[in-house]
Every structure is written in C-alpha cells, then in structure tokens.
Write an enzyme that holds these catalytic residues in place. Structure first.
Site, PDB file in Angstrom:
ATOM      1  N   ARG A 198      16.558 -44.604  18.525  1.00 40.96           N
ATOM      2  CA  ARG A 198      16.839 -43.572  17.531  1.00 40.96           C
ATOM      3  C   ARG A 198      17.504 -44.136  16.279  1.00 40.96           C
ATOM      4  O   ARG A 198      17.695 -43.432  15.307  1.00 40.96           O
ATOM      5  CB  ARG A 198      17.731 -42.475  18.131  1.00 40.96           C
ATOM      6  CG  ARG A 198      17.009 -41.618  19.161  1.00 40.96           C
ATOM      7  CD  ARG A 198      17.866 -40.429  19.571  1.00 40.96           C
ATOM      8  NE  ARG A 198      17.160 -39.588  20.506  1.00 40.96           N
ATOM      9  CZ  ARG A 198      17.132 -39.769  21.812  1.00 40.96           C
ATOM     10  NH1 ARG A 198      17.776 -40.773  22.332  1.00 40.96           N
ATOM     11  NH2 ARG A 198      16.466 -38.956  22.596  1.00 40.96           N
ATOM     12  N   SER A 243      25.575 -38.979  20.860  1.00 40.01           N
ATOM     13  CA  SER A 243      25.715 -38.192  19.631  1.00 40.01           C
ATOM     14  C   SER A 243      25.763 -36.701  19.913  1.00 40.01           C
ATOM     15  O   SER A 243      26.003 -35.904  19.016  1.00 40.01           O
ATOM     16  CB  SER A 243      24.545 -38.493  18.691  1.00 40.01           C
ATOM     17  OG  SER A 243      23.312 -38.135  19.306  1.00 40.01           O
ATOM     18  N   HIS A 297      17.650 -38.063  32.434  1.00 38.35           N
ATOM     19  CA  HIS A 297      16.389 -38.290  31.719  1.00 38.35           C
ATOM     20  C   HIS A 297      15.452 -39.210  32.501  1.00 38.35           C
ATOM     21  O   HIS A 297      14.526 -39.788  31.933  1.00 38.35           O
ATOM     22  CB  HIS A 297      16.662 -38.847  30.324  1.00 38.35           C
ATOM     23  CG  HIS A 297      17.269 -37.852  29.398  1.00 38.35           C
ATOM     24  ND1 HIS A 297      17.814 -38.193  28.173  1.00 38.35           N
ATOM     25  CD2 HIS A 297      17.433 -36.501  29.512  1.00 38.35           C
ATOM     26  CE1 HIS A 297      18.283 -37.109  27.572  1.00 38.35           C
ATOM     27  NE2 HIS A 297      18.063 -36.066  28.374  1.00 38.35           N
ATOM     28  N   CYS A 312      -3.938 -46.298  39.528  1.00 37.02           N
ATOM     29  CA  CYS A 312      -3.569 -45.911  40.886  1.00 37.02           C
ATOM     30  C   CYS A 312      -4.828 -45.894  41.762  1.00 37.02           C
ATOM     31  O   CYS A 312      -5.963 -45.842  41.263  1.00 37.02           O
ATOM     32  CB  CYS A 312      -2.921 -44.535  40.865  1.00 37.02           C
ATOM     33  SG  CYS A 312      -2.464 -43.876  42.493  1.00 37.02           S
ATOM     34  N   CYS A 363      -1.236 -38.274  40.987  1.00 29.48           N
ATOM     35  CA  CYS A 363      -0.869 -37.925  42.370  1.00 29.48           C
ATOM     36  C   CYS A 363       0.599 -38.179  42.695  1.00 29.48           C
ATOM     37  O   CYS A 363       1.052 -37.903  43.802  1.00 29.48           O
ATOM     38  CB  CYS A 363      -1.750 -38.691  43.354  1.00 29.48           C
ATOM     39  SG  CYS A 363      -1.394 -40.480  43.423  1.00 29.48           S
ATOM     40  N   ASN A 368      33.103 -42.565  21.325  1.00 34.10           N
ATOM     41  CA  ASN A 368      31.859 -42.846  20.607  1.00 34.10           C
ATOM     42  C   ASN A 368      32.173 -43.633  19.336  1.00 34.10           C
ATOM     43  O   ASN A 368      33.216 -43.415  18.710  1.00 34.10           O
ATOM     44  CB  ASN A 368      31.138 -41.552  20.235  1.00 34.10           C
ATOM     45  CG  ASN A 368      29.667 -41.759  19.971  1.00 34.10           C
ATOM     46  OD1 ASN A 368      28.962 -42.361  20.782  1.00 34.10           O
ATOM     47  ND2 ASN A 368      29.191 -41.296  18.833  1.00 34.10           N
ATOM     48  N   ASP A 400      17.808 -46.860  31.825  1.00 33.44           N
ATOM     49  CA  ASP A 400      17.685 -48.308  32.053  1.00 33.44           C
ATOM     50  C   ASP A 400      18.222 -48.802  33.386  1.00 33.44           C
ATOM     51  O   ASP A 400      18.024 -49.956  33.759  1.00 33.44           O
ATOM     52  CB  ASP A 400      18.366 -49.087  30.926  1.00 33.44           C
ATOM     53  CG  ASP A 400      19.733 -48.525  30.587  1.00 33.44           C
ATOM     54  OD1 ASP A 400      20.569 -48.370  31.510  1.00 33.44           O
ATOM     55  OD2 ASP A 400      19.987 -48.235  29.406  1.00 33.44           O
ATOM     56  N   CYS A 413       2.295 -42.568  39.662  1.00 35.33           N
ATOM     57  CA  CYS A 413       0.997 -42.134  39.161  1.00 35.33           C
ATOM     58  C   CYS A 413       1.149 -40.769  38.491  1.00 35.33           C
ATOM     59  O   CYS A 413       1.782 -39.862  39.035  1.00 35.33           O
ATOM     60  CB  CYS A 413      -0.012 -42.035  40.299  1.00 35.33           C
ATOM     61  SG  CYS A 413      -1.625 -41.365  39.796  1.00 35.33           S
TER      62      CYS A 413
END
Length: 350
Positions: free
Chosen positions: A148, A298, A231, A257, A242, A319, A216, A239
């Site tokens: 970002r 943020s 997230h 797959c 499926c 921050n 990560d 896949c």
C-alpha cells in the site's frame, strides 16, 4: 541518528547528553549551557560565555561511561529530561552504582511518570485478558514490502483489479504473477525483535489472543500459537475449485489441481468475507478484553478497523504514522514495532 538521552540541571545551568549507537559503541555529544551565569558577569567578562556554552563529542563503549563523562556527580543533580527508551537503563545505573546518593523520588518521577513505555508495561502487567491486533507495519519492519506504500508493487496496478475473485477467474496470469511476486519477496524474511517480544508475552501467559491482518505467518514463525489470521495466509495454498490443499511450490510452478482447478493462496481477496472462525474468536476476545494493543496498522481497512472500538478495556495504539484515530485510544506511542515493543518489554521485565 543522535538522540537526546538526558538533561540535568545545576545552579549554573544545564548539561545534556546526546547519544548515537554505532556498530560497536556509542558516539556521545555533551552540550553544556551555563548562560544562567551571564547575569553575574561583568561587562568586561562577557567573552567568557563562549567557554560557558560548549559542545563536546566522545566515543564510549557503554552508557555508563557516557553518564560519567556527562558529570562525575550527574546523579546528584536535578533531572530535567530522560529519554523514555533509556529511562530503565539510567534507573538501573542509579540503583547499581549510586544507591542512597540521589533523590529517588525525583529521578523515578523523571524516568517513569510520563514514560509511555512504562505506562504500557504497567497496563500489561495488570491485564487479565490482553489482546493484540497487528497490521502491515509490524511486518514491514521485518522487510516485508508494504504493497500500500507509494513505493509498493501495487502503485502501478489498482489492487481492486488484481487481488479479486474476478482476477482469479478471468485474468489468472496477472493474479498468479502478483502473488508469485509476493511469495518470492518473503524468502529470507524472518521475525524481528518485536515479533519475539509478542511471542514471549504469550509464553508468559500475558496474552489471551493475537489477531493479525498480516498474511505472512511471521507471528507463527516467531513462536506464537494463539494466532487468528483475519486476512488468511499467503503460505496456505488451495484449489479455487475444490478447496483441496496444495503447496507453495505447486502454485509458483502454476500447476493445476487434480480436479483441473487453479491454485490460489489462502488470502482474503477483495469481495470475500473474512474467515468466520477467525473473526468470531477475535470479536469475542476483544469484547471481553481489558486491554487491546493495536500495532502497525492505519486502521483504514473495514471491518477490522472496527474492532478496537468494541472493547470496554484500555486501548493502546503503536504506529509509526498518525492515523487520525489517536484520540480514540488511551495511549498512543509513535514508533516502529521493532523498537517500541522491546522498550516496553524492558520495563515489563523490571
């Protein structure tokens, strides 16, 4: 970069110690300001002011030598300013080498009364149900590119056009190239000191839950187990058709797959809902928390940015950049997780 570590005052003026850490030692700068004596000088002695206000530099291996160089009786003088990050080092120096020779109340007040690291440490000690919420800033300190930022990979591509279900279905080449780039950028990236501190807090039983917007896996790599990935995870491949699990290597080789479906990372794409279990557990923990610490975000991404407002407990924001939501928190510490969290932990371990 040199920072003001300590300013002390005597009847004649003030003495300040600046410090900059080099690879093996400290580079200290001492500034003496005795201009208060000017009122007592005769006109013919005004030239003495040049000597009374002076700057000196010196390299020393540790803080103790720097303090001694500042003044042989620095501990007897009045503290005017103590850098929050070095307050504990200075306090321990006072107790170790100068017991009973300084004003304990005055020095303790200067070191800790308005020290945000100390305040946060006290709240963590007192908390029974502490929750941490981390964002991209926590990972950026480890070397993970912030897509970002104005210098990020996404600055040339609208993220809403590539990290979507539509791109996965209609422009898989672009989708695959983007996430391959992101996976390659994680090679060699390791948790930093801030990650290690959060992991240590969990081991000590000081943390009820760690919720993260990061995909990560660095928190798990640092040793955290009570992690909810809001997230998803870029390291978890499945896949798209499926949902069968696969490997990072298979995805990067653009393999298909067994069912013929395309592989994708287990991240939340634009237009998808957050993982139900992760969101539910985080929501419950924050609503029950007596302390919520928000780190490196943020607070712009919905619905995660709503979470801090759902607690009745104390709220801390850490921050590097101001978000505009600082007034909604009980404590705001401006800085990088890489440095701020070890500073808090130093106060916690005292």
């Amino acid at each position: 970069m040199s920072e003001l570590l300590l300013t002390i005052a005597s009847e004649g003026g003030t003495i300040s110690l600046y410090g900059e850490r080099t690879e093996r030692s400290w580079l200290f700068t001492k500034e003496t300001n005795e201009s208060a004596l000017a009122d007592f000088l005769h006109e013919e002695d005004r030239d003495l002011l040049v000597n009374l206000n002076r700057t000196q530099r010196r390299e020393s291996p540790d803080l103790k030598e720097g303090l001694g160089w500042l003044s042989t009786s620095w501990f007897r003088l009045t503290p005017v300013y103590v850098h929050p990050a070095f307050a504990m080092d200075i306090w321990k120096e006072l107790q170790r080498y100068h017991p009973g020779q300084y004003s304990q109340e005055r020095w303790h007040d200067a070191c800790f009364s308005e020290n945000p690291f100390y305040t946060a440490a006290c709240w963590i000690k007192e908390a029974k149900r502490a929750v941490i919420l981390t964002g991209a800033g926590c990972s950026v300190d480890a070397g993970v590119p912030d897509f970002r930022s104005q210098h990020g990979w996404w600055r040339q591509i609208d993220p809403t056009m590539v990290a979507t279900v539509e791109a996965l279905q209609r422009d898989y080449e672009l989708f695959h190239a983007f996430y391959t780039h992101r996976l390659e950028s994680l090679k060699g990236v390791r948790p930093h000191a801030g990650h290690d501190v959060i992991s240590a807090w969990e081991r000590k039983g000081l943390l009820q839950l760690l919720a993260t917007q990061n995909v990560d896996g660095l928190h798990q790599m640092a040793g955290n187990q009570l992690v909810e990935e809001l997230h998803g995870s870029i390291r978890s491949i499945r896949c798209a058709k499926c949902s069968k699990a696969s490997t990072v290597e298979a995805f990067m080789e653009q393999a298909a797959c067994e069912c013929g479906g395309r592989l994708r990372p287990g991240v939340v794409l634009f237009g998808e809902t957050l993982p139900e279990k992760a969101w539910g557990r985080t929501l419950h923990a924050i609503q029950a928390a007596d302390l919520v610490i928000v780190i490196g975000t943020s607070l712009q991404v919905y619905p995660v940015n709503q979470l801090p407002g759902l607690t009745m407990g104390k709220k801390v924001l850490i921050n590097l950049e101001k978000t505009g939501f600082e007034n909604e928190f009980d404590l705001y510490i401006r800085g990088r997780a890489l440095k701020v969290l070890p500073n808090i932990n130093q106060m916690l371990d005292d």
